[in-house]
Design a protein around this motif. Sequence first.
Motif, PDB file in Angstrom:
ATOM      1  N   TYR A 112       0.830  -1.211   0.000  1.00 46.59           N
ATOM      2  CA  TYR A 112       0.000   0.000   0.000  1.00 46.59           C
ATOM      3  C   TYR A 112       0.868   1.266   0.000  1.00 46.59           C
ATOM      4  CZ  TYR A 112      -3.576  -3.310   1.694  1.00 46.59           C
ATOM      5  OH  TYR A 112      -4.433  -4.367   1.842  1.00 46.59           O
ATOM      6  N   PRO A 113       1.670   1.476  -1.014  1.00 45.21           N
ATOM      7  CA  PRO A 113       2.534   2.665  -1.020  1.00 45.21           C
ATOM      8  C   PRO A 113       1.746   3.967  -1.000  1.00 45.21           C
ATOM      9  CG  PRO A 113       2.494   1.635  -3.188  1.00 45.21           C
ATOM     10  CD  PRO A 113       1.819   0.679  -2.256  1.00 45.21           C
ATOM     11  N   GLU A 114       0.544   3.971  -1.566  1.00 47.42           N
ATOM     12  CA  GLU A 114      -0.262   5.199  -1.595  1.00 47.42           C
ATOM     13  C   GLU A 114      -0.672   5.620  -0.185  1.00 47.42           C
ATOM     14  OE1 GLU A 114      -3.134   1.807  -1.585  1.00 47.42           O
ATOM     15  OE2 GLU A 114      -1.243   2.262  -2.610  1.00 47.42           O
ATOM     16  N   LEU A 115      -0.844   4.664   0.730  1.00 46.73           N
ATOM     17  CA  LEU A 115      -1.202   5.014   2.103  1.00 46.73           C
ATOM     18  C   LEU A 115       0.004   5.567   2.865  1.00 46.73           C
ATOM     19  CD1 LEU A 115      -3.563   2.037   3.065  1.00 46.73           C
ATOM     20  CD2 LEU A 115      -4.194   4.392   2.488  1.00 46.73           C
ATOM     21  N   ILE A 116       1.183   5.044   2.561  1.00 46.45           N
ATOM     22  CA  ILE A 116       2.403   5.611   3.152  1.00 46.45           C
ATOM     23  C   ILE A 116       2.549   7.068   2.716  1.00 46.45           C
ATOM     24  CG2 ILE A 116       4.919   5.509   3.152  1.00 46.45           C
ATOM     25  CD1 ILE A 116       3.736   3.309   4.781  1.00 46.45           C
ATOM     26  N   GLN A 117       2.369   7.310   1.440  1.00 41.11           N
ATOM     27  CA  GLN A 117       2.504   8.664   0.926  1.00 41.11           C
ATOM     28  C   GLN A 117       1.424   9.573   1.491  1.00 41.11           C
ATOM     29  OE1 GLN A 117       3.019   8.764  -3.268  1.00 41.11           O
ATOM     30  NE2 GLN A 117       3.353  10.961  -3.367  1.00 41.11           N
ATOM     31  N   ALA A 118       0.205   9.066   1.618  1.00 46.45           N
ATOM     32  CA  ALA A 118      -0.889   9.870   2.170  1.00 46.45           C
ATOM     33  C   ALA A 118      -0.608  10.258   3.622  1.00 46.45           C
ATOM     34  CB  ALA A 118      -2.204   9.102   2.074  1.00 46.45           C
ATOM     35  N   ALA A 119      -0.077   9.328   4.404  1.00 48.78           N
ATOM     36  CA  ALA A 119       0.230   9.624   5.805  1.00 48.78           C
ATOM     37  C   ALA A 119       1.235  10.759   5.920  1.00 48.78           C
ATOM     38  CB  ALA A 119       0.753   8.369   6.503  1.00 48.78           C
ATOM     39  N   VAL A 120       2.279  10.734   5.074  1.00 49.94           N
ATOM     40  CA  VAL A 120       3.293  11.785   5.113  1.00 49.94           C
ATOM     41  C   VAL A 120       2.713  13.106   4.631  1.00 49.94           C
ATOM     42  CG1 VAL A 120       5.533  12.509   4.205  1.00 49.94           C
ATOM     43  CG2 VAL A 120       5.160  10.127   4.846  1.00 49.94           C
ATOM     44  N   GLU A 121       1.929  13.064   3.558  1.00 49.91           N
ATOM     45  CA  GLU A 121       1.336  14.282   3.009  1.00 49.91           C
ATOM     46  C   GLU A 121       0.423  14.964   4.021  1.00 49.91           C
ATOM     47  OE1 GLU A 121      -0.641  13.204  -0.572  1.00 49.91           O
ATOM     48  OE2 GLU A 121       1.187  13.247  -1.783  1.00 49.91           O
ATOM     49  N   GLU A 122      -0.206  14.191   4.883  1.00 48.45           N
ATOM     50  CA  GLU A 122      -1.137  14.757   5.848  1.00 48.45           C
ATOM     51  C   GLU A 122      -0.471  15.094   7.171  1.00 48.45           C
ATOM     52  OE1 GLU A 122      -4.732  12.379   5.981  1.00 48.45           O
ATOM     53  OE2 GLU A 122      -4.665  12.099   3.810  1.00 48.45           O
ATOM     54  N   GLY A 123       0.866  15.080   7.186  1.00 50.65           N
ATOM     55  CA  GLY A 123       1.607  15.599   8.333  1.00 50.65           C
ATOM     56  C   GLY A 123       1.953  14.601   9.407  1.00 50.65           C
ATOM     57  N   HIS A 124       1.787  13.304   9.147  1.00 54.88           N
ATOM     58  CA  HIS A 124       2.092  12.299  10.144  1.00 54.88           C
ATOM     59  C   HIS A 124       3.542  11.842  10.031  1.00 54.88           C
ATOM     60  CE1 HIS A 124      -2.186  12.293  10.895  1.00 54.88           C
ATOM     61  NE2 HIS A 124      -2.416  12.015   9.623  1.00 54.88           N
ATOM     62  N   ALA A 125       4.036  11.214  11.081  1.00 55.82           N
ATOM     63  CA  ALA A 125       5.414  10.728  11.103  1.00 55.82           C
ATOM     64  C   ALA A 125       5.427   9.230  10.856  1.00 55.82           C
ATOM     65  CB  ALA A 125       6.068  11.047  12.442  1.00 55.82           C
ATOM     66  N   LEU A 126       6.542   8.739  10.324  1.00 58.20           N
ATOM     67  CA  LEU A 126       6.713   7.324  10.051  1.00 58.20           C
ATOM     68  C   LEU A 126       7.842   6.754  10.890  1.00 58.20           C
ATOM     69  CD1 LEU A 126       6.477   7.160   6.140  1.00 58.20           C
ATOM     70  CD2 LEU A 126       4.636   6.869   7.810  1.00 58.20           C
ATOM     71  N   GLY A 127       7.627   5.530  11.353  1.00 60.07           N
ATOM     72  CA  GLY A 127       8.667   4.785  12.039  1.00 60.07           C
ATOM     73  C   GLY A 127       8.815   3.416  11.401  1.00 60.07           C
ATOM     74  N   ASN A 128       9.898   2.741  11.719  1.00 59.15           N
ATOM     75  CA  ASN A 128      10.240   1.445  11.141  1.00 59.15           C
ATOM     76  C   ASN A 128       9.814   0.331  12.094  1.00 59.15           C
ATOM     77  OD1 ASN A 128      11.661  -0.875  10.156  1.00 59.15           O
ATOM     78  ND2 ASN A 128      13.185   0.460   9.205  1.00 59.15           N
ATOM     79  N   HIS A 129       8.981  -0.604  11.595  1.00 64.00           N
ATOM     80  CA  HIS A 129       8.471  -1.708  12.426  1.00 64.00           C
ATOM     81  C   HIS A 129       8.954  -3.056  11.890  1.00 64.00           C
ATOM     82  CE1 HIS A 129       6.008  -3.011  15.692  1.00 64.00           C
ATOM     83  NE2 HIS A 129       5.069  -3.599  14.952  1.00 64.00           N
ATOM     84  N   THR A 130      10.084  -3.055  11.202  1.00 69.78           N
ATOM     85  CA  THR A 130      10.695  -4.207  10.527  1.00 69.78           C
ATOM     86  C   THR A 130       9.882  -4.599   9.293  1.00 69.78           C
ATOM     87  OG1 THR A 130       9.650  -6.052  11.736  1.00 69.78           O
ATOM     88  CG2 THR A 130      11.578  -5.008  12.745  1.00 69.78           C
ATOM     89  N   TYR A 131      10.272  -5.687   8.666  1.00 74.16           N
ATOM     90  CA  TYR A 131       9.653  -6.047   7.392  1.00 74.16           C
ATOM     91  C   TYR A 131       8.443  -6.961   7.538  1.00 74.16           C
ATOM     92  CZ  TYR A 131       9.047  -7.667   2.615  1.00 74.16           C
ATOM     93  OH  TYR A 131       8.502  -7.963   1.380  1.00 74.16           O
ATOM     94  N   ASN A 132       8.560  -8.038   8.323  1.00 83.28           N
ATOM     95  CA  ASN A 132       7.466  -9.013   8.321  1.00 83.28           C
ATOM     96  C   ASN A 132       6.897  -9.370   9.689  1.00 83.28           C
ATOM     97  OD1 ASN A 132       9.351 -10.767   9.476  1.00 83.28           O
ATOM     98  ND2 ASN A 132       9.735 -11.876   7.575  1.00 83.28           N
ATOM     99  N   HIS A 133       7.456  -8.816  10.787  1.00 82.28           N
ATOM    100  CA  HIS A 133       6.870  -9.020  12.119  1.00 82.28           C
ATOM    101  C   HIS A 133       7.028 -10.454  12.625  1.00 82.28           C
ATOM    102  CE1 HIS A 133       4.059  -8.224  15.458  1.00 82.28           C
ATOM    103  NE2 HIS A 133       4.068  -6.959  15.111  1.00 82.28           N
ATOM    104  N   HIS A 134       7.850 -11.285  12.016  1.00 80.71           N
ATOM    105  CA  HIS A 134       8.022 -12.666  12.448  1.00 80.71           C
ATOM    106  C   HIS A 134       9.022 -12.739  13.593  1.00 80.71           C
ATOM    107  CE1 HIS A 134       6.651 -14.193   8.203  1.00 80.71           C
ATOM    108  NE2 HIS A 134       5.672 -13.645   8.910  1.00 80.71           N
ATOM    109  N   TYR A 135       8.535 -13.043  14.785  1.00 79.11           N
ATOM    110  CA  TYR A 135       9.368 -13.012  15.974  1.00 79.11           C
ATOM    111  C   TYR A 135      10.561 -13.957  15.880  1.00 79.11           C
ATOM    112  CZ  TYR A 135       5.684 -10.460  18.528  1.00 79.11           C
ATOM    113  OH  TYR A 135       4.772  -9.534  18.962  1.00 79.11           O
ATOM    114  N   ASP A 136      10.318 -15.197  15.426  1.00 85.46           N
ATOM    115  CA  ASP A 136      11.388 -16.193  15.404  1.00 85.46           C
ATOM    116  C   ASP A 136      12.567 -15.730  14.547  1.00 85.46           C
ATOM    117  OD1 ASP A 136       9.943 -17.812  17.053  1.00 85.46           O
ATOM    118  OD2 ASP A 136       9.150 -19.093  15.451  1.00 85.46           O
ATOM    119  N   GLU A 137      12.245 -15.037  13.475  1.00 84.75           N
ATOM    120  CA  GLU A 137      13.309 -14.546  12.602  1.00 84.75           C
ATOM    121  C   GLU A 137      13.979 -13.308  13.191  1.00 84.75           C
ATOM    122  OE1 GLU A 137      13.770 -12.672   8.085  1.00 84.75           O
ATOM    123  OE2 GLU A 137      12.033 -13.926   8.600  1.00 84.75           O
ATOM    124  N   LEU A 138      13.157 -12.383  13.686  1.00 81.98           N
ATOM    125  CA  LEU A 138      13.681 -11.103  14.168  1.00 81.98           C
ATOM    126  C   LEU A 138      14.556 -11.264  15.398  1.00 81.98           C
ATOM    127  CD1 LEU A 138      10.445  -8.953  13.795  1.00 81.98           C
ATOM    128  CD2 LEU A 138      12.559  -8.657  12.499  1.00 81.98           C
TER     129      LEU A 138
END
Length: 439
Positions: A112-138
Motif C-alpha cells: 500500500y505505497p499510496e497510504l504511506i505517501q498519504a500519511a506523510v502528506e497529511e503531516g504524520h510521522a513514520l517509524g520502522n516496524h521491521t519487514y514481516n513481524h516474524h518473531y522467530d526470525e527477528l
Amino acid sequence: MIRRTDFRVVEKEEQSLKAQPIHKHASPAWPSCLLRLAVMICVFASYAWTAYPSEAAGAEAVVPKNESNSEKVVYLSFDDGPGKHTREVLDILREEQVQATFFVLGEEAERYPELIQAAVEEGHALGNHTYNHHYDELYSDFKSFWKQVKQTEEIVNRITGFRPNLVRAPGGTYGHFDQNYFDLLELGGYTVMDWNVDSGDSKRKGVPAKEILRNATKVPSDTSSVIVLMHDGGAHAETVKALPGIIEYYRDHGYRFDTMNAENQPVQFRVHPEGKYKSRKAPGAEWVTEHVKANRNLWLTGKELKVEIGLAAATLKQGEFRVEDQRIMVPLRPFMKKFGGSIRWDVESRTATAVWKDRVIQADSVRGELKSTSASLSNDRTIQGAVQGQGGTIWVPLRELLELMGLDVSSLQSDESEWIVKANLPLAAALNFYLYRTI
C-alpha cells in the motif's frame, strides 16, 4: 563552504552584524519621548516573543516522569500498517486535526505505497516496524533484525524520499531485546521507542471498542508524556471506532497532540532478566564496523545547519535539510514547527499553508509557487519554482522562506561543524507587527 551572492559568507571570527545608524532629533517634547520609549520596549518585547525557547530549540522530549512545569503531550502511534483500516484512521485524524506516528511494516508498505505517501502528506510521522513481524526470525539474532530494519528503510525511502530512523520492535522490546540490541541500534543512528499506554487492541481477536477506549486512557501517574499503542494493520475495525473517543479524552484533559521523532527522549522497556533470547551471540566487531558504524553516517555525515532568528535558534541535522544548486532547502512543516509556526495541508490542492506571526505562507507543490500574505503589510510576494514535493514532503529554499516570513537575512557563517544562518525582524516590520497586534 557554500557561496551564494545573496548570502554574505564570513569567517566565524568576523563580526557579521553591524550596528544600524541612529537618527537623532532635536529636543523632543516629554510626551513624545515617553511614547518613543514605550514603542521601543514593545519592539523588544516582540523580539522576545519571537524567541519562545521551547519551540525554537525544537527540544520536545518524551519524558517518562512528570515535571512540575512540563506540558502534557500525547503521541498516538499505530503499528503493523498500512492496512485496510489505515485510510479510515487517516480520515479521523484529519477531521480532528491531529497528527500521529505510524510504525510501518515493509511488506505492507510495498502493498500500500499510496497510504504511506498519504500519511506523510497529511503531516504524520513514520517509524520502522521491521519487514514481516516474524518473531522467530527477528529475535533469533541481531543480524536478522538489522536486515529487516534496513529492508523496510529502503522501501520507505523509495516511496517518500527519506529514511526513518525511529524504530519500534514488534511485540515491544521487553523479553525480545537484550542490551546488545539496544546498543547496536543506537550506534547505528536509530532511536528505539516502546510505549507507556497500551490500548490492548491486539491482546486478542475482536477486542471491543469500549475496552480499547478504556485501556487507551489509563495514563500512569506522574506521567506528562503519553505514548499510546494502537494498530491500523490487520483486523482492527474496533480501533477505528474507539479512536474519536480516545482523541476526545486527551483533548478534554489538556493534552497536546504531536508526532514522534528520533530526537525525543526514548521510552523503552527494561531488559528482561531471564529472557528466552538471553543466550544469543552478539555480532562480531568486524560486522559491526562494516554495517552498524557505517550506517550512522546516513544521519551524521556533513555539517549541521543552525538558523538564528532574533533570539531564537534551531539546529537542523543532516537529513533535516539539503543543499541543491548552492541553495539550502528545508522541509516546510518541521522548520515552521521549530520556530513556533503552525501548518496545515490541503490534500485536494496539494498546498501547504503555514502561519507564522502575522504572515501566511502558501507552498503549492503542483505549481511550485511559494507566496506570502500579511495582515499588517501590503508587500505580498510570490516566488516561482521554489517548491519541491518529494514523497509528500514539501521542500523550500531557506533564504526565500525567511524573506517571506518578513525577515532580513544578514549572513551565512561557516566552520568545520556547521553553517549558521542569521536573520532578524526589521525594525519597521517589528513596529508594524506590534501595532497590528495591539490595535
